[in-house]
Design a protein around this motif. Structure first.
Motif, short mmCIF file in Angstrom:
data_model
loop_
_atom_site.label_atom_id
_atom_site.label_comp_id
_atom_site.label_asym_id
_atom_site.label_seq_id
_atom_site.Cartn_x
_atom_site.Cartn_y
_atom_site.Cartn_z
N LEU A 30 0.84 -1.19 0.00
CA LEU A 30 0.00 0.00 0.00
C LEU A 30 0.88 1.24 0.00
N THR A 31 0.51 2.20 -0.82
CA THR A 31 1.20 3.48 -0.82
C THR A 31 0.17 4.59 -0.62
N CYS A 32 0.62 5.68 -0.03
CA CYS A 32 -0.27 6.81 0.24
C CYS A 32 0.53 8.10 0.14
N ASP A 33 -0.12 9.14 -0.34
CA ASP A 33 0.57 10.43 -0.46
C ASP A 33 0.61 11.19 0.87
N ARG A 34 -0.03 10.65 1.90
CA ARG A 34 -0.01 11.28 3.22
C ARG A 34 0.95 10.53 4.13
N LYS A 35 1.91 11.21 4.66
CA LYS A 35 2.92 10.60 5.53
C LYS A 35 2.26 9.98 6.76
N GLY A 36 2.66 8.76 7.08
CA GLY A 36 2.18 8.09 8.28
C GLY A 36 0.85 7.37 8.12
N ALA A 37 0.23 7.45 6.95
CA ALA A 37 -1.06 6.77 6.74
C ALA A 37 -0.83 5.27 6.73
N ARG A 38 -1.78 4.50 7.30
CA ARG A 38 -1.67 3.05 7.31
C ARG A 38 -3.03 2.42 7.07
N ALA A 41 -8.02 -1.71 7.79
CA ALA A 41 -8.91 -2.83 7.49
C ALA A 41 -8.69 -3.27 6.05
N TYR A 42 -9.19 -4.45 5.72
CA TYR A 42 -9.14 -4.92 4.34
C TYR A 42 -10.41 -5.69 4.02
N ALA A 60 -12.41 -6.85 7.38
CA ALA A 60 -11.64 -7.33 8.52
C ALA A 60 -10.79 -6.17 9.06
N ALA A 61 -10.98 -5.83 10.30
CA ALA A 61 -10.19 -4.78 10.93
C ALA A 61 -8.80 -5.34 11.21
N SER A 62 -7.84 -4.98 10.34
CA SER A 62 -6.51 -5.55 10.46
C SER A 62 -5.51 -4.74 9.65
N HIS A 63 -4.27 -4.71 10.14
CA HIS A 63 -3.18 -4.07 9.41
C HIS A 63 -2.47 -5.08 8.50
N ARG A 64 -2.84 -6.34 8.57
CA ARG A 64 -2.19 -7.40 7.77
C ARG A 64 -2.32 -7.13 6.28
N GLN A 65 -1.24 -7.41 5.57
CA GLN A 65 -1.24 -7.22 4.12
C GLN A 65 -0.67 -8.43 3.39
N HIS A 66 -0.26 -9.46 4.10
CA HIS A 66 0.35 -10.63 3.47
C HIS A 66 -0.12 -11.90 4.16
N GLY A 67 -0.18 -12.98 3.40
CA GLY A 67 -0.52 -14.28 3.96
C GLY A 67 -1.95 -14.40 4.42
#
Length: 84
Positions: A30-38, A41-42, A60-67
């Motif tokens: 994931l990329t974002c033009d705002r610094k610190g954005a994360r 959910a996915y 799903a409320a989660s920061h996971r991006q792999h697996g």
């Protein structure tokens, strides 16, 4: 704020072919033009070559991006094309 996904993967491959797993694993960057954005959910939706929804992870409320494994009761068919 513009968010963009890139390097989408299935079974840790960018152009997955011949995936022979019922519970294929998905990922992205994931990329974002705002610094610190994360990501907070996915939601993953998998469709077959006819556009029919085969699997929906739901939000799903989660920061996971792999697996992230597909948990579907509908088997993926050999020699078929799917998108997510």
């Amino acid at each position: 704020m513009a968010l963009a996904l890139y390097d989408l993967t299935c079974e840790y491959q960018k152009e997955a072919m011949g995936v022979n797993r019922q519970n294929a694993a998905f990922g992205w960057k994931l990329t974002c033009d705002r610094k610190g954005a994360r990501q907070s959910a996915y939601r993953i939706q998998v469709t077959d070559e006819h556009g029919t929804l085969v699997w929906d992870s739901g939000k799903a409320a989660s920061h996971r991006q792999h697996g992230i494994e597909m948990d579907s009761q509908t088997p993926m068919k050999p020699m078929s094309e799917y998108t997510f």
